[in-house]
Write a protein that holds these residues in place. Structure first.
Motif, short mmCIF file in Angstrom:
data_model
loop_
_atom_site.label_atom_id
_atom_site.label_comp_id
_atom_site.label_asym_id
_atom_site.label_seq_id
_atom_site.Cartn_x
_atom_site.Cartn_y
_atom_site.Cartn_z
N GLY A 1 0.91 -0.99 -0.31
CA GLY A 1 -0.16 -0.60 -0.17
C GLY A 1 0.49 1.57 -0.32
N ASP A 2 0.55 1.99 0.45
CA ASP A 2 1.64 3.51 0.72
C ASP A 2 2.56 3.12 1.41
OD1 ASP A 2 -1.71 4.75 0.26
OD2 ASP A 2 -1.90 5.07 2.27
N VAL A 3 3.21 2.59 2.37
CA VAL A 3 4.47 2.64 2.63
C VAL A 3 4.85 2.17 1.25
CG1 VAL A 3 4.35 -0.38 3.30
CG2 VAL A 3 6.27 1.61 4.38
N CYS A 4 4.65 1.77 0.32
CA CYS A 4 5.57 1.12 -0.56
C CYS A 4 5.83 2.19 -1.89
CB CYS A 4 4.49 0.60 -1.44
SG CYS A 4 4.91 -1.15 -0.86
N VAL A 5 4.41 3.17 -1.77
CA VAL A 5 4.19 4.19 -2.33
C VAL A 5 5.63 5.83 -1.67
CG1 VAL A 5 3.30 6.58 -3.35
CG2 VAL A 5 2.31 4.04 -3.42
N SER A 6 5.28 5.58 -0.64
CA SER A 6 6.58 6.53 0.25
C SER A 6 7.59 5.84 0.16
CB SER A 6 5.95 6.20 1.92
OG SER A 6 7.02 7.04 2.24
N LEU A 7 8.34 5.07 0.23
CA LEU A 7 9.47 3.92 0.17
C LEU A 7 10.31 4.41 -1.66
CD1 LEU A 7 8.96 0.63 2.01
CD2 LEU A 7 10.44 2.89 2.14
N GLY A 8 9.92 4.04 -2.40
CA GLY A 8 9.28 4.20 -3.83
C GLY A 8 10.05 6.37 -4.04
N GLU A 9 9.78 6.85 -3.15
CA GLU A 9 9.98 8.71 -3.53
C GLU A 9 11.43 9.23 -2.65
OE1 GLU A 9 8.81 11.00 -4.95
OE2 GLU A 9 7.00 9.16 -5.79
N THR A 10 11.02 7.59 -1.43
CA THR A 10 12.55 7.80 -0.53
C THR A 10 13.60 7.20 -1.51
OG1 THR A 10 11.92 7.86 1.68
CG2 THR A 10 13.69 7.04 1.23
N PHE A 11 13.23 6.65 -1.86
CA PHE A 11 14.38 5.49 -2.91
C PHE A 11 14.80 6.40 -4.22
CE2 PHE A 11 12.45 1.20 -2.09
CZ PHE A 11 12.84 0.90 -1.06
N LEU A 12 13.85 7.17 -4.44
CA LEU A 12 14.27 8.59 -6.08
C LEU A 12 15.24 9.17 -5.82
CD1 LEU A 12 14.14 9.22 -8.74
CD2 LEU A 12 11.97 10.53 -7.53
N GLU A 13 14.61 10.10 -4.04
CA GLU A 13 15.56 10.88 -4.15
C GLU A 13 17.43 10.10 -3.68
OE1 GLU A 13 13.95 12.10 0.37
OE2 GLU A 13 12.27 12.46 -0.53
N ILE A 14 16.73 9.32 -2.49
CA ILE A 14 18.36 8.86 -2.90
C ILE A 14 19.48 8.75 -4.26
CG2 ILE A 14 19.47 6.56 -1.71
CD1 ILE A 14 17.37 6.08 0.25
N ALA A 15 18.60 7.84 -5.20
CA ALA A 15 19.06 7.74 -6.20
C ALA A 15 19.74 8.80 -6.92
CB ALA A 15 18.07 7.22 -7.77
N CYS A 16 18.53 9.80 -6.57
CA CYS A 16 19.62 11.00 -7.62
C CYS A 16 20.39 12.15 -6.69
CB CYS A 16 18.07 12.13 -7.28
SG CYS A 16 16.77 11.60 -8.69
N ALA A 17 20.51 11.62 -5.40
CA ALA A 17 21.37 12.39 -4.54
C ALA A 17 22.74 11.37 -5.25
CB ALA A 17 21.32 12.39 -3.43
N GLN A 18 23.12 10.44 -5.79
CA GLN A 18 24.03 9.77 -5.77
C GLN A 18 24.23 9.41 -7.01
OE1 GLN A 18 23.37 5.52 -4.14
NE2 GLN A 18 23.44 5.89 -2.56
N ASN A 19 23.48 9.66 -8.37
CA ASN A 19 23.85 9.40 -9.02
C ASN A 19 23.61 10.79 -9.93
OD1 ASN A 19 23.91 6.63 -8.92
ND2 ASN A 19 21.60 6.48 -9.21
N GLY A 20 23.65 12.18 -9.33
CA GLY A 20 23.13 13.45 -10.92
C GLY A 20 21.51 13.30 -11.53
N GLU A 21 21.89 13.49 -12.45
CA GLU A 21 21.55 13.76 -13.44
C GLU A 21 19.99 12.04 -14.43
OE1 GLU A 21 18.13 15.26 -15.45
OE2 GLU A 21 19.77 16.68 -13.90
N MET A 22 19.03 11.43 -14.04
CA MET A 22 18.11 10.43 -14.84
C MET A 22 17.30 10.87 -15.39
SD MET A 22 17.97 9.33 -10.55
CE MET A 22 17.09 7.25 -10.96
N THR A 23 17.08 9.97 -16.15
CA THR A 23 16.62 9.96 -17.69
C THR A 23 14.38 10.11 -16.19
OG1 THR A 23 16.02 7.95 -17.41
CG2 THR A 23 17.85 9.10 -18.73
N ASP A 24 13.47 10.67 -16.93
CA ASP A 24 12.75 10.41 -16.34
C ASP A 24 11.86 8.84 -16.62
OD1 ASP A 24 12.40 12.83 -17.00
OD2 ASP A 24 11.11 12.71 -18.52
N ALA A 25 12.71 8.13 -17.13
CA ALA A 25 12.99 6.48 -16.78
C ALA A 25 13.00 6.11 -15.87
CB ALA A 25 13.06 5.53 -18.01
#
Length: 190
Positions: free
Chosen positions: A58-82
């Motif tokens: 449920g909602d916890v999985c959606v929230s985790l996805g946003e957290t994973f995105l923040e971490i990935a962006c901080a580590q990888n810099g620019e990312m494609t939309d995909a």
């Protein structure tokens, strides 16, 4: 057909349904309890249960996805939309994700390696228990199982390790078999 024949048939044909092909429905609470009860019936030297289970849905999985995105962006810099979308949906691709967390630690009598193997056995039992209940499952780890910030977001404590994230649901995806090892290549007789 006896249960023994069904089990041997499953073991002969066992495969993982791709996570992208897993959809709803997932087990309800009662079915999940039955699956988890079966999953924890594993070899466990010393009866110490060197693992624990975390259910994500449920909602916890959606929230985790946003957290994973923040971490990935901080580590990888620019990312494609995909690539951004892949992080957002990492835990919503299947309707249920079950984390098997290894709590293996030094013990006076039980080797730590045996404890780790017990956690892996929980993962495999969960795959079989899902199949027995008419569901499909896929055992994954991915980068989130090894990243300190992601582990904190997932509720994994210091000293614990992810044995696997079991993605669970339903599928009508036809699974072709893949090449498997030939016994002559992997078995020796002493």
């Amino acid at each position: 057909m006896t249960n023994d024949v069904k089990l041997i048939d499953y073991l002969r044909e066992r495969h993982s349904t791709p996570v992208a092909q897993i959809k709803g429905p997932a087990p309800d609470a009662a079915e999940l309890d039955e699956i988890l009860t079966s999953a924890v019936r594993v070899p466990d030297h010393g009866k110490i249960a060197p693992w624990r289970i975390v259910v994500y849905r449920g909602d916890v999985c959606v929230s985790l996805g946003e957290t994973f995105l923040e971490i990935a962006c901080a580590q990888n810099g620019e990312m494609t939309d995909a690539a951004k979308e892949a992080e957002r949906v990492r835990f919503t691709r299947a309707p249920l994700v079950v984390g098997v967390i290894s709590t293996a630690a030094p013990h006076a009598k039980i080797p730590e390696w045996e404890q780790v193997l017990s956690a892996g056995a929980v993962c495999l039992n969960m795959l079989m228990a899902c199949e027995a209940r008419g569901y499909v499952a896929n055992w994954r780890t991915e980068w989130v199982a090894y990243d300190a910030k992601a582990l904190t977001a997932l509720g994994v404590k210091e000293g614990e390790k992810v044995a696997g994230f079991i993605h669970v649901g339903s599928s009508d995806f036809p699974m072709p078999d893949r090449p498997r090892p030939q016994l002559a290549d992997v078995v020796t007789y002493a």
